[in-house]
Design a protein around this motif. Sequence first.
Motif, mmCIF file in Angstrom:
data_model
loop_
_atom_site.group_PDB
_atom_site.id
_atom_site.type_symbol
_atom_site.label_atom_id
_atom_site.label_comp_id
_atom_site.label_asym_id
_atom_site.label_seq_id
_atom_site.Cartn_x
_atom_site.Cartn_y
_atom_site.Cartn_z
ATOM 1 N N GLY A 9 34.222 51.063 34.768
ATOM 2 C CA GLY A 9 33.356 50.328 35.668
ATOM 3 C C GLY A 9 32.980 48.997 35.048
ATOM 4 O O GLY A 9 32.321 48.960 33.999
ATOM 5 N N VAL A 10 33.401 47.894 35.663
ATOM 6 C CA VAL A 10 33.211 46.553 35.112
ATOM 7 C C VAL A 10 32.432 45.696 36.098
ATOM 8 O O VAL A 10 32.723 45.695 37.301
ATOM 9 N N VAL A 11 31.468 44.968 35.601
ATOM 10 C CA VAL A 11 30.692 44.031 36.417
ATOM 11 C C VAL A 11 30.936 42.627 35.885
ATOM 12 O O VAL A 11 30.869 42.398 34.671
ATOM 13 N N PHE A 27 40.480 42.196 34.613
ATOM 14 C CA PHE A 27 40.013 43.570 34.451
ATOM 15 C C PHE A 27 40.602 44.472 35.537
ATOM 16 O O PHE A 27 40.954 45.624 35.274
ATOM 17 N N ALA A 28 40.714 43.958 36.759
ATOM 18 C CA ALA A 28 41.321 44.746 37.829
ATOM 19 C C ALA A 28 42.779 45.052 37.500
ATOM 20 O O ALA A 28 43.260 46.173 37.726
ATOM 21 N N ALA A 29 43.488 44.063 36.953
ATOM 22 C CA ALA A 29 44.884 44.278 36.566
ATOM 23 C C ALA A 29 45.009 45.311 35.458
ATOM 24 O O ALA A 29 46.050 45.983 35.324
ATOM 25 N N GLU A 30 43.939 45.454 34.662
ATOM 26 C CA GLU A 30 43.926 46.445 33.591
ATOM 27 C C GLU A 30 43.506 47.835 34.085
ATOM 28 O O GLU A 30 43.375 48.763 33.301
ATOM 29 N N GLY A 31 43.282 47.949 35.397
ATOM 30 C CA GLY A 31 42.970 49.249 35.968
ATOM 31 C C GLY A 31 41.501 49.520 36.211
ATOM 32 O O GLY A 31 41.134 50.638 36.600
ATOM 33 N N ALA A 32 40.649 48.532 35.999
ATOM 34 C CA ALA A 32 39.204 48.741 36.137
ATOM 35 C C ALA A 32 38.759 48.718 37.595
ATOM 36 O O ALA A 32 39.417 48.138 38.468
ATOM 37 N N ALA A 62 19.326 39.580 38.722
ATOM 38 C CA ALA A 62 18.687 40.797 39.241
ATOM 39 C C ALA A 62 19.660 41.762 39.905
ATOM 40 O O ALA A 62 19.266 42.516 40.800
ATOM 41 N N ILE A 63 20.921 41.778 39.475
ATOM 42 C CA ILE A 63 21.881 42.637 40.180
ATOM 43 C C ILE A 63 22.412 43.790 39.344
ATOM 44 O O ILE A 63 23.222 44.569 39.808
ATOM 45 N N ALA A 64 21.965 43.932 38.109
ATOM 46 C CA ALA A 64 22.534 44.965 37.242
ATOM 47 C C ALA A 64 22.370 46.360 37.842
ATOM 48 O O ALA A 64 23.305 47.171 37.832
ATOM 49 N N ARG A 65 21.201 46.637 38.384
ATOM 50 C CA ARG A 65 20.964 47.973 38.954
ATOM 51 C C ARG A 65 21.833 48.200 40.182
ATOM 52 O O ARG A 65 22.457 49.266 40.336
ATOM 53 N N ASP A 66 21.903 47.212 41.085
ATOM 54 C CA ASP A 66 22.729 47.354 42.286
ATOM 55 C C ASP A 66 24.203 47.492 41.920
ATOM 56 O O ASP A 66 24.938 48.261 42.554
ATOM 57 N N ALA A 67 24.634 46.745 40.922
ATOM 58 C CA ALA A 67 26.029 46.825 40.484
ATOM 59 C C ALA A 67 26.336 48.210 39.922
ATOM 60 O O ALA A 67 27.399 48.785 40.194
ATOM 61 N N VAL A 75 28.158 51.760 34.307
ATOM 62 C CA VAL A 75 28.780 50.471 33.962
ATOM 63 C C VAL A 75 29.336 50.592 32.551
ATOM 64 O O VAL A 75 28.596 50.907 31.616
ATOM 65 N N ASP A 76 30.621 50.363 32.399
ATOM 66 C CA ASP A 76 31.240 50.411 31.070
ATOM 67 C C ASP A 76 31.275 49.034 30.413
ATOM 68 O O ASP A 76 31.107 48.918 29.199
ATOM 69 N N VAL A 77 31.510 48.004 31.224
ATOM 70 C CA VAL A 77 31.583 46.628 30.725
ATOM 71 C C VAL A 77 30.755 45.741 31.648
ATOM 72 O O VAL A 77 30.942 45.763 32.868
ATOM 73 N N TYR A 78 29.860 44.973 31.061
ATOM 74 C CA TYR A 78 29.067 44.024 31.839
ATOM 75 C C TYR A 78 29.371 42.624 31.341
ATOM 76 O O TYR A 78 29.105 42.308 30.165
#
Length: 257
Positions: A9-11, A27-32, A62-67, A75-78
């Motif tokens: 899970g990447v944000v 990151f999407a190309a890496e499968g995330a 202010a989007i960390a929680r919604d993400a 979330v694995d990577v922010y």
Amino acid sequence: MVGAFQEAGVVVTGAGGGIGAALARRFAAEGARVVVNDLDAERAKQVAADIGGIAVPGDASAIARDARDALGGTVDVYCANAGVAADGIEPGQPLDEKAWALSWDVNVMAHVRAAQELLPDWLERGSGRFVSTVSAAGLLTMIGAAPYAVTKHGALAFAEWLSLTYRHRGVKVHAICPQGVRTDMLAATGSAGDLVLQPTAIEPEAVADALIEGIEQDRFLILPHPEVTAYHQARAGDPDRWLSGMNRIQQQWEGNR
């Protein structure tokens, strides 16, 4: 590293274009599974549609929680990538307090707020990765852009603090510090950017490549422009000589304005 982030899970904040969009795509190309954030909702939705991601528009502060909720709670990577650039102070001109406050809020406090939200889960799990898009201005400085240079120093300092405080508890931190990158932000820097940044500017995709390589090598400081290493060493080794050199660039810029 094909598939290195499979199902992670990447944000990525500020991902409607430029470096953020390049990071989201990589990151999407890496499968995330990628959350694409941007203040511009349409741009966020377009990038998310292009990569099969999830758009979470809004203020990056202010989007960390919604993400996290959009990713099912983990979330694995922010990637704290959103940033603003404001011009520096001019003698005799009114101080732009709003520009300083906005720069501080977006370039520093958005990172602090995201870490505050994510750290409890990361520390409980014993893993998590925080990526801060800083800038070479955070290691060096930038002519004509005091709020940007100062707050990018702050962003780097916060990333360093996160790393030294939590690395033994499984939290990985990376600070990306590129010089010129061919984005809308670079175009907006005007004559200062033309003088200092444009000659060696790289594409956003090169920054994304550098990040993935830096993660693979478990490096905190990621420098997409290798020459920044020498500049950083020169600054630390002889600050007065380095400042004199930068002042010559400042004078050259003033003569061209």
